[in-house]
Design a protein around this motif. Structure first.
Motif, mmCIF file in Angstrom:
data_model
loop_
_atom_site.group_PDB
_atom_site.id
_atom_site.type_symbol
_atom_site.label_atom_id
_atom_site.label_comp_id
_atom_site.label_asym_id
_atom_site.label_seq_id
_atom_site.Cartn_x
_atom_site.Cartn_y
_atom_site.Cartn_z
ATOM 1 N N GLU A 176 0.827 -1.207 0.000
ATOM 2 C CA GLU A 176 0.000 0.000 0.000
ATOM 3 C C GLU A 176 0.863 1.260 0.000
ATOM 4 O OE1 GLU A 176 -3.289 1.951 2.942
ATOM 5 O OE2 GLU A 176 -3.339 -0.217 2.680
ATOM 6 N N LYS B 294 3.910 1.525 -1.105
ATOM 7 C CA LYS B 294 4.581 1.629 -2.411
ATOM 8 C C LYS B 294 3.671 2.315 -3.424
ATOM 9 C CE LYS B 294 7.391 -2.464 -1.691
ATOM 10 N NZ LYS B 294 7.674 -3.838 -2.099
ATOM 11 N N ASP B 295 2.404 1.962 -3.389
ATOM 12 C CA ASP B 295 1.444 2.580 -4.305
ATOM 13 C C ASP B 295 1.290 4.069 -4.023
ATOM 14 O OD1 ASP B 295 1.020 0.147 -5.540
ATOM 15 O OD2 ASP B 295 -0.768 -0.324 -4.342
ATOM 16 N N LYS B 296 1.221 4.427 -2.740
ATOM 17 C CA LYS B 296 1.080 5.835 -2.376
ATOM 18 C C LYS B 296 2.301 6.645 -2.806
ATOM 19 C CE LYS B 296 -1.932 5.227 1.630
ATOM 20 N NZ LYS B 296 -2.045 5.379 3.083
ATOM 21 N N SER C 254 4.482 5.837 -5.129
ATOM 22 C CA SER C 254 4.525 5.842 -6.585
ATOM 23 C C SER C 254 3.576 6.893 -7.158
ATOM 24 C CB SER C 254 4.159 4.462 -7.116
ATOM 25 O OG SER C 254 4.125 4.454 -8.511
ATOM 26 N N ASP C 255 2.370 6.955 -6.623
ATOM 27 C CA ASP C 255 1.402 7.963 -7.072
ATOM 28 C C ASP C 255 1.914 9.374 -6.792
ATOM 29 O OD1 ASP C 255 -0.306 5.996 -7.938
ATOM 30 O OD2 ASP C 255 -1.602 6.075 -6.151
#
Length: 68
Positions: free
Chosen positions: A32, A34-36, A38-39
């Motif tokens: 989770e 990593k996604d934040k 990355s975004d």
């Protein structure tokens, strides 16, 4: 502050930030974070591109006014 001191301080700050981000991403179990991150980086990159395009437009306009 000398130029060399500023460079060394910048390198150390960048290394510390990179290490902190690596620890945060490595400890994330479900991806989770990593996604934040990355975004966030994608948004930052898009924003930077838009600002660069705007700055280039202003430079072109100024050059056109100077030549006229």
């Amino acid at each position: 502050m000398k130029k060399e001191t500023k460079i060394i301080a910048g390198l150390l700050a960048g290394a510390a930030l990179g290490a902190a981000i690596a620890l945060i991403l490595a400890s994330d179990k479900d991806g989770e974070m990593k996604d934040k991150v990355s975004d966030w980086f994608c948004d930052l990159l898009d924003s930077s591109k838009e600002k660069l395009v705007d700055a280039a437009g202003h430079v072109k306009d100024t050059i056109a006014k100077v030549r006229a």
